[in-house]
Every structure is written in structure tokens, then in C-alpha cells.
Write a protein that holds these residues in place. Sequence first.
Motif, PDB file in Angstrom:
ATOM      1  N   GLY A  67      58.083 101.068 -86.013  1.00 14.35           N
ATOM      2  CA  GLY A  67      57.600 102.403 -86.351  1.00 14.35           C
ATOM      3  C   GLY A  67      58.614 103.431 -85.906  1.00 14.35           C
ATOM      4  O   GLY A  67      59.606 103.110 -85.251  1.00 14.35           O
ATOM      5  N   PHE A  68      58.404 104.707 -86.322  1.00 17.95           N
ATOM      6  CA  PHE A  68      59.053 105.869 -85.716  1.00 17.95           C
ATOM      7  C   PHE A  68      60.504 106.080 -86.123  1.00 17.95           C
ATOM      8  O   PHE A  68      61.019 107.178 -86.008  1.00 17.95           O
ATOM      9  N   ILE A  69      61.197 105.039 -86.636  1.00 16.93           N
ATOM     10  CA  ILE A  69      62.628 105.210 -86.890  1.00 16.93           C
ATOM     11  C   ILE A  69      62.961 104.998 -88.369  1.00 16.93           C
ATOM     12  O   ILE A  69      62.196 104.400 -89.119  1.00 16.93           O
ATOM     13  N   GLY A 122      64.425 101.522 -78.576  1.00 12.99           N
ATOM     14  CA  GLY A 122      63.131 101.104 -78.010  1.00 12.99           C
ATOM     15  C   GLY A 122      62.335 100.247 -78.973  1.00 12.99           C
ATOM     16  O   GLY A 122      61.829  99.161 -78.622  1.00 12.99           O
ATOM     17  N   GLU A 123      62.219 100.688 -80.207  1.00 12.01           N
ATOM     18  CA  GLU A 123      61.433  99.975 -81.217  1.00 12.01           C
ATOM     19  C   GLU A 123      62.155  98.692 -81.656  1.00 12.01           C
ATOM     20  O   GLU A 123      61.521  97.672 -81.913  1.00 12.01           O
ATOM     21  N   LEU A 124      63.498  98.767 -81.738  1.00 11.11           N
ATOM     22  CA  LEU A 124      64.250  97.583 -82.185  1.00 11.11           C
ATOM     23  C   LEU A 124      64.088  96.454 -81.163  1.00 11.11           C
ATOM     24  O   LEU A 124      63.895  95.290 -81.529  1.00 11.11           O
ATOM     25  N   THR A 177      59.031 103.354 -72.706  1.00 12.60           N
ATOM     26  CA  THR A 177      60.452 103.197 -73.035  1.00 12.60           C
ATOM     27  C   THR A 177      61.047 104.433 -73.706  1.00 12.60           C
ATOM     28  O   THR A 177      62.189 104.829 -73.409  1.00 12.60           O
ATOM     29  N   THR A 178      60.295 105.038 -74.625  1.00 11.93           N
ATOM     30  CA  THR A 178      60.859 106.186 -75.350  1.00 11.93           C
ATOM     31  C   THR A 178      61.204 107.313 -74.375  1.00 11.93           C
ATOM     32  O   THR A 178      62.273 107.926 -74.481  1.00 11.93           O
ATOM     33  N   ASN A 179      60.305 107.555 -73.409  1.00 12.36           N
ATOM     34  CA  ASN A 179      60.602 108.587 -72.406  1.00 12.36           C
ATOM     35  C   ASN A 179      61.865 108.230 -71.623  1.00 12.36           C
ATOM     36  O   ASN A 179      62.706 109.099 -71.351  1.00 12.36           O
TER      37      ASN A 179
HETATM   38  N1  ASP Z   1      57.841 105.164 -79.346  1.00 10.16           N
HETATM   39  C1  ASP Z   1      57.663 106.451 -79.962  1.00 10.16           C
HETATM   40  C2  ASP Z   1      57.081 107.439 -78.980  1.00 10.16           C
HETATM   41  O1  ASP Z   1      56.737 107.081 -77.866  1.00 10.16           O
HETATM   42  C3  ASP Z   1      56.860 106.370 -81.219  1.00 10.16           C
HETATM   43  C4  ASP Z   1      55.414 105.977 -81.052  1.00 10.16           C
HETATM   44  O2  ASP Z   1      55.017 105.494 -79.997  1.00 10.16           O
HETATM   45  O3  ASP Z   1      54.654 106.165 -81.992  1.00 10.16           O
HETATM   46  O4  ASP Z   1      56.973 108.594 -79.307  1.00 10.16           O
END
Ligand code: ASP
Length: 419
Positions: A183-185, A117-119, A42-44
Motif C-alpha cells: 500500500g501507500f507507494i 517500509g512497505e517493500l 516503521t514509517t515514522n
Molecule cells: N505506512 C504508511 C503510514 O504509516 C501507510 C499506511 O500505514 O497506510 O502512513
Amino acid sequence: MRVFKFGGASINSAARIKNISAIFKSYPGEKILVVISAMGKTTNALEKVAEAFYKGEKEEALQLFENVKQVHLNLANELLKSPVNNIHDFFTEVEWLLHDKPAKDFDYYYDQVVCAGELLSSSIVSAFLHSEKIKNTWVDVRDIIRTDDNFRDANVDLDFTQAKINEIILPEFNNTNIVITQGFIGSTDENESTTLGREGSDYTAALFANLLNADSLTIWKDVEGVMNADPKEFKDAKFINALNYNEVIEMAYYGAQVIHPKTIKPLQNKNIPLHVRCFLNPGAAGTIISNKHVQQSLPIIVLKQNQVLINLNSKDFSFVGEKPMSRLYEIFADLKIKPNLTQNAAISILICMDDAHEKIEKLALMASELFDVQLERNLTLLTIRHYNTDIINKLSKEKIIVLEQKTKDTIQMLMKSPQ
Ligand code: ASP
Ligand code: MG
């Protein structure tokens, strides 16, 4: 109190989300803070949305976002009888933004889009656990993790974050055993969303473990635990059951993909053990990383691709003294560049670093005020800890070694293949 972190691979299908709910059922009555990252890739996909938006390709951005939406809606439909309320709010937040025209820096928009993505993933997991009668509270981590506005690589304000944990998270554990967050945000003091750098969820989980004084952090992955080399590159990679923090921080820094390099410090500082375990085989112990001394019998091998070697030569045969050196390190700090390897001689310096193209071009330009600059690209940095002659010979066979450094524990070779 435990902290669990589930990465993208552990929640990328309905079957996998069901699998993690089974993991929770094996910890009845335990207090667990859960950090979740975005599903699968998803992040990509969201990065592509932000890029299209910033190029002014509004329709393309909306279409790309529609795809991300569908993946999450399908997953929610598959898992749940009734819809998850807040996922529509997160869709709307992004869509509103995509209807605007970009007026700020790209990194700002990147964070406003990518944080979805994380939410989304954490909301779906939380709702599914509810439907399985696993009581939990979902918390928006942007109310907890306060950062500066260094978008895409934001720095966490630990004091503020600690206060929010005391004020919001700890009391929540009086009502529930499981608190689910992202995470991450994070968020700035102006309520702008921020991100902590790619793969930053491990780091978020380590911060929570530290600030909650947790007994342990468990990172659930799709591999058995930490291996002595990347199993995708080395077929005979072997599993390691215990490691010291020092070993892992070096491995991660030199490019081992297994854990984000910033994860170790918050844990080491409070002596909190880190378990790396497999969500597909939750009965197995995995790897434990702690302050205990471990005699390492296997060599540990890390490859870092896409390296550039910068050769800086004095312009007039004068020595490379403190002045040009300190100016050079100022440039590194300005550009946020971390050298991976450096070597000095009388009138030259060699520096190996990740080839982040734009930054390297800027660096070359700035350094050319002081030195003659030459770049060599497409190199690989091989790091072997606890090396022996056999392994060095095997891994450097048929390679050209551009630079080599050796200490008692570690050898590093910057290499390329012959043309
Ligand atoms: N979703 C983010 C990424 O793909 C953070 C993580 O996965 O740790 O970079
Ligand atoms: Mg990830």
C-alpha cells in the motif's frame, strides 16, 4: 476476487504474522489481492531517516536506518529458515541514497526512503506464507501504480494503473490464488518512488478493489470494527455493525481515524462493500460499509484536534464579494488547503482548518493582501452526526464554543478549554 488490506499493527511481530497466515488458511481456493503497509511504527522511523539525511547528518541517518534494518532482520530470522533475498536489495537502495548529498526537494528524498517500509514488510510476509505452503506471488506495486511527481501526496494515473493491472496482476492469478503487494507507494514515469499521503494504504486497497472489480475489500484492524466514537477518547464508544458509504466518508473527512478518507470513493463508485474486521478475532463479522441505507440510532462523534480559526475582515468596510472570495479559494487551491468549516458575514469570513503550520503562515501572508487577518490556534472541532440535546450538552460542557454550525443531521462545534 477479494482484496485484503493488512495495516502496520497486524504485522508488527512474528506472532501477528503467523496469525495472518492462519487467516489465509481459512479462505482456501479464493483469489485474494493483498495490500500490506509498513510494520508498526516503521514509517515514522523512516521519516526520521529522511529528515536527518536532508539536514546533512549522514552518519545519524545511516544509524537510524540501521535500526530499521535490524528490526526487519530480526523479524525475518524469527520467522524464516532461509533469508529473504529481496530485503537486502531494498536496504542497499536506501543506503546508496544516504551516501549522496541532497540536491533535490525534501519531499523527493522522503518518498525514496519511506517507501522501503512497505517493500520490506510485504517481502517478509510473502516469504513467510511460502514457508507455510501458502502459494503467493509478491509484486512490486511501483510497477503497477503510476503517479505524478507530487511527492508525498502523489496523484494516481488511473488509466495507466488499470492497464498494468490487466497486463501484470490479472494474468498472475492464473498461476496463484494470492498476490501480495504494497500500500501507500507508487512510481512516476521516471521510476522515482512516490507516496500517496500518510495512512494511504487503505486508499491503495480501495483502488485495487475498484480496478479489479473485486467482490469486496476487507481492512483487517486491531479493533472490532467501526465504533461510534474513538474508543481511546470515549470509554463508552459502541460498535456499529453496518454503515452507509455517506456516513463513513463524512466521519473520515472530519477526522475519524478508522479509515483513510480517500478510501470510500473508489468503492462507492463500483458499489463494492467494505468490511472492517479484527485480525485478532477473525471469526467476528466486523462492520460492513455499503450503499445500503442504514437507520443510524447512535450518535456518531468525531473529534479533530489542532485546528486553527482564521478570521478575515474586510479592510475598508466593503462587502466580501465574489472577487475576494474567488481569490481566497485560489489561494486555498495553490496551497492545497481544505477548509473544514466556513462562515460568511457581510464584511468578514471565518474559516476553520487543520493547523499545518507552514501552510497557515503562507495563507495568512497571502490573504493579508485582501483582508485583515487574525488567527486563533489550539482549537478542537467536534462533529456529531445524529445528535441529540443530551449529547451536545455533555460534550460541550465546560468548553468555550468559538463557532457552531448545525444541519438536520450534523452539528459541528469549534471549541477550546477555558484558560
Ligand atoms: N505506512 C504508511 C503510514 O504509516 C501507510 C499506511 O500505514 O497506510 O502512513
Ligand atoms: Mg497504517
